[in-house]
Design a protein around this motif. Structure first.
Motif, short mmCIF file in Angstrom:
data_model
loop_
_atom_site.label_atom_id
_atom_site.label_comp_id
_atom_site.label_asym_id
_atom_site.label_seq_id
_atom_site.Cartn_x
_atom_site.Cartn_y
_atom_site.Cartn_z
N GLU A 1 0.84 -1.21 0.00
CA GLU A 1 0.00 0.00 0.00
C GLU A 1 0.87 1.26 0.00
O GLU A 1 0.65 2.20 -0.76
N LEU A 2 1.86 1.28 0.87
CA LEU A 2 2.73 2.45 0.97
C LEU A 2 3.58 2.62 -0.28
O LEU A 2 3.83 3.75 -0.72
N ARG A 3 4.03 1.51 -0.85
CA ARG A 3 4.84 1.60 -2.08
C ARG A 3 4.02 2.20 -3.21
O ARG A 3 4.55 2.92 -4.08
N ALA A 4 2.72 1.91 -3.23
CA ALA A 4 1.84 2.45 -4.27
C ALA A 4 1.42 3.89 -3.98
O ALA A 4 0.68 4.49 -4.77
N GLY A 5 1.90 4.44 -2.85
CA GLY A 5 1.59 5.83 -2.53
C GLY A 5 0.21 6.02 -1.94
O GLY A 5 -0.32 7.15 -1.95
N ARG A 6 -0.38 4.94 -1.43
CA ARG A 6 -1.73 5.04 -0.85
C ARG A 6 -1.64 5.11 0.67
O ARG A 6 -0.78 4.49 1.29
N ARG A 7 -2.56 5.88 1.27
CA ARG A 7 -2.64 5.91 2.72
C ARG A 7 -3.34 4.64 3.20
O ARG A 7 -4.13 4.04 2.46
#
Length: 419
Positions: A298-304
């Motif tokens: 999730e974080l790698r994809a830039g999502r919170r």
């Protein structure tokens, strides 16, 4: 025409109810509401019917209302609207001054909704949908494509129900309350069944269950969790959708149109759809058996990370705390509860955020076999009661007060005509 003879020079000037209402820009009933709140004093007309009001008091109240409804503070602060419905402070929230969690834990959704609307508790209160309203709403919903989202279904059902109500433009309190008590069960009745027969009787939570879960015979603990979730989500001060409802009501749109405005706003991922994102995250953690790789992706994809933190609660979200407590009483909810705890603990290494109500809803929907969109449906049905409460409150205010001024930042006029 005044209710009394003109006052002598220098004497106190009195206004009739009609004159006071016109000066304040409200209905005559609202003038008496100001009296009951202690904001105005009144005097009965000697030997006649009606009341009179001190003109200076009325004018002062009108000036105060104009200042408060201007939209923002002189310093450019956030939009603020006077309301007597919900207060949020110190990691708690209150309906009409009463702890909302206590109300939700002790009363059904219908009972809490009635309390929010009227300030009166009606034990055993249930909502009934008129057959004609249900029929037209179901026909409209059945005509939609299979991939239509929950808010699509509910918005179409709302519009269809409005067309079946010839009295929808009556904005009196009794008429709007009548709309509220029939619209909410109509929305539930219009939803397609979840793999088994629709249930159209009993408490609203039982009827909603048959639209969300394929499990035909739910246990009492699961039904109680669903009913409490509805009551916990009933209102939450001026959320974006509620503000949209109040803008519509300020323009004197009828209650169905005001609810439709709210439904249009909750489709955003930062509002009503947030629980669906948390549901999908929870399912991924359950599939992998570990929150760490899921959080990393999730974080790698830039999502919170959904389901964590809330701008109004520095500490725990009281709605999540209450709902998690009920979910712990459901044996089959244990895997989802453990996955939710893993999500919180994994992210806490870098961002110590508490679980919010979206993550609690995700545990409920996941453990009850509901689809990812179920949380959005629960939220929308629940919040409809709160929207009606805010519409009712706004109908008692000056029309079109929700009209902020734009701060123009474009090219300075006059500009030449475009070629």
């Amino acid at each position: 025409m005044r209710d009394q003879e003109p006052a002598p020079l220098g004497a106190e000037r009195r206004l009739s109810t009609k004159e006071a209402a016109e000066l304040l820009g409200v209905k005559p009933e609202t003038v008496y509401a100001y009296v009951s709140r202690g904001q105005l004093s009144s005097r009965r007309v000697t030997g006649g019917r009606g009341s009179t009001f001190d003109a200076r008091e009325v004018e002062a109240l009108a000036r105060r209302n104009r200042r408060e409804s201007a939209g923002s503070s002189p310093s450019g602060g956030e939009l603020s609207v006077r309301t007597r419905i919900t207060l949020i402070e110190s990691d708690r929230y209150y309906y009409r001054g009463v702890d909302a969690v206590d109300l939700a834990m002790r009363h059904t959704y219908e009972e809490v909704a009635e309390w929010l609307w009227t300030g009166r508790m009606r034990p055993g209160n249930t909502f009934t949908a008129p057959a004609a309203s249900v029929a037209v709403a179901r026909r409209a919903v059945d005509a939609l494509p299979e991939h239509a989202a929950p808010t699509d279904l509910l918005r179409v059902a709302t519009i269809a129900a409005a067309t079946a109500d010839p009295l929808r433009f009556d904005l009196s309190e009794d008429a709007v309350l009548g709309t509220a008590r029939t619209l909410i069960p109509t929305l539930v009745a219009a939803l397609p069944p979840a793999g088994h027969d629709r249930r159209d009787e009993g408490p609203l939570a039982h009827r909603l269950w048959s639209r969300l879960s394929p499990r035909k015979n739910p246990d009492e603990a699961s039904l109680r969790a669903l009913d409490t979730a509805l009551a916990l989500l009933l209102d939450h001060d001026l959320a974006a959708s509620t503000l949209a409802v109040r803008v519509a009501a300020s323009a004197r749109a009828h209650a169905y149109a005001a609810v439709s405005a709210g439904l249009g706003v909750i489709e955003g991922p930062l509002h009503g759809a947030a629980s669906g994102l948390a549901h999908r995250l929870l399912v991924d953690v359950l599939d992998q058996g570990d929150a760490a790789p899921v959080i990393t992706d999730e974080l790698r994809a830039g999502r919170r990370i959904p389901g964590l933190g809330h701008r109004l609660y520095p500490g725990e979200d009281p709605r999540a705390r209450a709902l998690f407590g009920l979910l712990e009483q459901i044996p089959r909810a244990e895997p989802a509860l453990l996955a939710a705890r893993d999500i919180v603990e994994t992210t806490a290494r870098h961002a110590p955020l508490h679980a919010n109500v979206d993550l609690a809803l995700a545990v409920l929907t996941t453990s009850c076999g509901m689809p990812p969109t179920a949380g959005e449906t629960i939220f929308a049905v629940a919040r409809t009661a709160g929207w009606i409460a805010h519409a009712l409150e706004e109908y008692g205010e000056r029309p079109l007060r929700m009209r902020p001024s734009g701060l123009y930042a474009g090219p300075k006029p006059p500009q030449p005509l475009p070629e």
